[in-house]
Write an enzyme that holds these catalytic residues in place. Structure first.
Site, PDB file in Angstrom:
ATOM      1  N   SER A  78       0.804  -1.224   0.000  1.00 43.95           N
ATOM      2  CA  SER A  78       0.000   0.000   0.000  1.00 43.95           C
ATOM      3  C   SER A  78       0.839   1.277   0.000  1.00 43.95           C
ATOM      4  O   SER A  78       0.314   2.364  -0.243  1.00 43.95           O
ATOM      5  CB  SER A  78      -0.936   0.013   1.213  1.00 43.95           C
ATOM      6  OG  SER A  78      -0.202   0.067   2.424  1.00 43.95           O
TER       7      SER A  78
ATOM      8  N   GLY B 174       5.304   2.921   0.039  1.00 44.13           N
ATOM      9  CA  GLY B 174       6.739   2.674  -0.011  1.00 44.13           C
ATOM     10  C   GLY B 174       7.185   1.838  -1.192  1.00 44.13           C
ATOM     11  O   GLY B 174       6.625   1.907  -2.287  1.00 44.13           O
TER      12      GLY B 174
ATOM     13  N   ARG C  62      -2.786  -3.768   5.682  1.00 45.20           N
ATOM     14  CA  ARG C  62      -3.894  -3.741   6.636  1.00 45.20           C
ATOM     15  C   ARG C  62      -4.906  -2.634   6.342  1.00 45.20           C
ATOM     16  O   ARG C  62      -6.104  -2.846   6.430  1.00 45.20           O
ATOM     17  CB  ARG C  62      -3.350  -3.591   8.065  1.00 45.20           C
ATOM     18  CG  ARG C  62      -2.783  -4.869   8.639  1.00 45.20           C
ATOM     19  CD  ARG C  62      -2.194  -4.654  10.018  1.00 45.20           C
ATOM     20  NE  ARG C  62      -0.982  -3.829   9.979  1.00 45.20           N
ATOM     21  CZ  ARG C  62      -0.201  -3.584  11.016  1.00 45.20           C
ATOM     22  NH1 ARG C  62      -0.503  -4.080  12.197  1.00 45.20           N
ATOM     23  NH2 ARG C  62       0.866  -2.847  10.901  1.00 45.20           N
TER      24      ARG C  62
ATOM     25  N   LYS D  99      -5.667   2.994   2.334  1.00 43.99           N
ATOM     26  CA  LYS D  99      -4.378   3.078   1.641  1.00 43.99           C
ATOM     27  C   LYS D  99      -4.308   2.065   0.503  1.00 43.99           C
ATOM     28  O   LYS D  99      -3.736   2.341  -0.560  1.00 43.99           O
ATOM     29  CB  LYS D  99      -3.232   2.850   2.628  1.00 43.99           C
ATOM     30  CG  LYS D  99      -3.001   3.998   3.603  1.00 43.99           C
ATOM     31  CD  LYS D  99      -1.815   3.705   4.505  1.00 43.99           C
ATOM     32  CE  LYS D  99      -1.557   4.852   5.463  1.00 43.99           C
ATOM     33  NZ  LYS D  99      -0.403   4.573   6.370  1.00 43.99           N
TER      34      LYS D  99
ATOM     35  N   ASP E  34      -3.583  -8.985   8.193  1.00 44.77           N
ATOM     36  CA  ASP E  34      -2.487  -8.809   9.153  1.00 44.77           C
ATOM     37  C   ASP E  34      -1.495  -9.947   8.910  1.00 44.77           C
ATOM     38  O   ASP E  34      -1.714 -11.079   9.347  1.00 44.77           O
ATOM     39  CB  ASP E  34      -3.028  -8.850  10.580  1.00 44.77           C
ATOM     40  CG  ASP E  34      -1.931  -8.643  11.625  1.00 44.77           C
ATOM     41  OD1 ASP E  34      -0.744  -8.581  11.247  1.00 44.77           O
ATOM     42  OD2 ASP E  34      -2.266  -8.545  12.816  1.00 44.77           O
TER      43      ASP E  34
ATOM     44  N   TYR F 206      15.846  -4.326  14.984  1.00 50.06           N
ATOM     45  CA  TYR F 206      15.400  -4.569  13.608  1.00 50.06           C
ATOM     46  C   TYR F 206      16.298  -5.522  12.828  1.00 50.06           C
ATOM     47  O   TYR F 206      15.821  -6.447  12.155  1.00 50.06           O
ATOM     48  CB  TYR F 206      15.337  -3.206  12.905  1.00 50.06           C
ATOM     49  CG  TYR F 206      15.077  -3.200  11.425  1.00 50.06           C
ATOM     50  CD1 TYR F 206      13.832  -3.576  10.911  1.00 50.06           C
ATOM     51  CD2 TYR F 206      16.057  -2.761  10.523  1.00 50.06           C
ATOM     52  CE1 TYR F 206      13.584  -3.530   9.534  1.00 50.06           C
ATOM     53  CE2 TYR F 206      15.812  -2.703   9.166  1.00 50.06           C
ATOM     54  CZ  TYR F 206      14.575  -3.091   8.672  1.00 50.06           C
ATOM     55  OH  TYR F 206      14.328  -3.034   7.318  1.00 50.06           O
TER      56      TYR F 206
ATOM     57  N   LYS G 297      15.939  -9.111  10.040  1.00 48.78           N
ATOM     58  CA  LYS G 297      16.324  -9.052   8.634  1.00 48.78           C
ATOM     59  C   LYS G 297      17.460 -10.023   8.326  1.00 48.78           C
ATOM     60  O   LYS G 297      17.535 -10.582   7.228  1.00 48.78           O
ATOM     61  CB  LYS G 297      16.728  -7.621   8.264  1.00 48.78           C
ATOM     62  CG  LYS G 297      15.552  -6.652   8.221  1.00 48.78           C
ATOM     63  CD  LYS G 297      14.520  -7.078   7.187  1.00 48.78           C
ATOM     64  CE  LYS G 297      13.421  -6.054   7.007  1.00 48.78           C
ATOM     65  NZ  LYS G 297      12.434  -6.454   5.978  1.00 48.78           N
TER      66      LYS G 297
ATOM     67  N   ILE H 278      15.602   4.051   1.993  1.00 44.38           N
ATOM     68  CA  ILE H 278      14.638   4.452   0.964  1.00 44.38           C
ATOM     69  C   ILE H 278      13.804   5.609   1.505  1.00 44.38           C
ATOM     70  O   ILE H 278      13.281   5.540   2.625  1.00 44.38           O
ATOM     71  CB  ILE H 278      13.699   3.279   0.596  1.00 44.38           C
ATOM     72  CG1 ILE H 278      14.508   2.089   0.086  1.00 44.38           C
ATOM     73  CG2 ILE H 278      12.674   3.714  -0.448  1.00 44.38           C
ATOM     74  CD1 ILE H 278      13.666   0.832  -0.131  1.00 44.38           C
TER      75      ILE H 278
END
Length: 359
Positions: A46, A48, A69, A73, A99, A206, A210, A253
């Protein structure tokens, strides 16, 4: 000795010529990611990079399903994506509100897309949903550590599980060896991040998720070959198509996600990445898709990520043998200077500024 020097020189010249031809685009391989007429699912679609991916896939002729979600958007993003369609009469577009941190929701996504796609599984599934919470480790609430793992690792793992269980079932129609060989592979793509290659202060909530995604992709890439091999040996009993796994590792980004990330990002983290290259959503998405079209497995979207990747390849297959080899030779030398610089910046920040200690 002279003969050895001669052949070493010849090898170096050939190596440089091939590398130059590769960089200039003269060694153009076939398109390994032709999505024209295919159905592609993109989570986190939705906004990015996900929204940009949807637009580029639409321009290449794909039927696109985006997942997120927020319905409002999603509706706006779908309108934006469908406006870029290569053929407005043939292409179809759809959104699913879900979700993705819940395993049952990922099963529903695959089932709903299959139903929408006239009973056929999607051809490409891109696990792109994610979001960074940047903070020092001891200042991060433990519930946020878990939510970061849920969003940035388990969402992709659940989707991979649901997708592969759908893709690897026996084909509904029997195939001959010739017909099986002609079927294009299906692609499961995971969006990780350059933080899987290097640890930085402020990304401890984070980066582990990843990094886990990269490890998951490595493992899945090996595992799907089991089923691909069985299918090739048993075309009348195996899955409908081979499966390819890919891992994309973008850097910074410009996006709503970055704006949200910067709300909690420590000042020292800003210093560590102040000289990093930044990309727009479209630039990152374009680089990712071009990497897939070249047949890449572990794909970066900008030069710094490419260098970091080269220094961490290990047993990972090379996307471009000559260029990856050259970068792998160069990267250890660069790290001789880069690592002390990064560590020094963190140390000096602690020396010059008040640091909040746990009470």
């Amino acid at each position: 000795m002279a003969l050895g020097l001669f052949w070493a020189t010849v090898s170096l010249v050939v190596f440089l010529l091939i590398s130059t031809a590769d960089m200039l685009g003269y060694l153009k391989p076939k398109n390994h990611f032709d999505v024209d007429g295919k159905t592609v699912v993109v989570t986190g679609g939705s906004q990015g990079m996900g929204r940009a991916l949807g637009k580029l896939l639409a321009q290449r002729g794909a039927n696109v399903v985006i997942v997120a979600r927020d319905r409002q958007k999603l509706e706006a993003a779908l309108k934006y994506i469908s406006a870029a369609a290569k053929d407005v009469e043939k292409q179809r577009f759809h959104y699913i509100s879900a979700d993705v941190t819940k395993s049952e929701e990922n099963i529903r996504i695959v089932e709903e897309v299959t139903s929408w796609n006239n009973g056929n599984s999607p051809d490409v599934v891109w696990a792109n949903a994610g979001g960074a919470y940047s903070e020092l480790f001891i200042d991060t609430p433990v519930e946020l550590m878990r939510s970061q793992m849920d969003l940035n690792y388990f969402a992709a793992a659940y989707l991979a599980h649901a997708t592969l269980r759908s893709w690897l079932r026996p084909a509904s129609t029997k195939q001959t060896s010739e017909a099986a060989a002609a079927v294009a592979p299906r692609h499961f793509i995971i969006t990780s991040s350059v933080v899987c290659f290097v640890g930085l202060a402020g990304y401890s909530p984070y980066a582990p998720a990843k990094s886990a995604l990269r490890s998951l992709a490595d493992s899945l890439r090996s595992e799907v070959r089991l089923y691909n091999g069985y299918r090739r040996a048993n075309p009348s009993k195996g899955p409908a198509a081979d499966v390819e796994i890919h891992c994309v590792t973008p850097g910074t980004i410009f996006s709503p996600g970055l704006d949200n990330e910067n709300k909690t990002k420590p000042a020292v983290t800003h210093i560590l990445e102040e000289s990093d290259p930044r990309q727009t959503e479209d630039e990152a998405a374009t680089a990712a898709i071009k990497g897939l079209e070249r047949g890449g497995y572990l794909i970066t979207t900008q030069w710094l990520g490419s260098l970091l990747r080269a220094g961490m390849l290990g047993g990972v297959p090379r996307n471009a043998v000559f260029m990856d080899t050259m970068k792998a030779w160069l990267t250890p030398v660069i790290w001789l200077f880069m690592q002390p610089d990064l560590e020094g910046k963190v140390l000096r920040w602690g020396e010059k500024n008040e640091v909040k200690l746990p009470q």
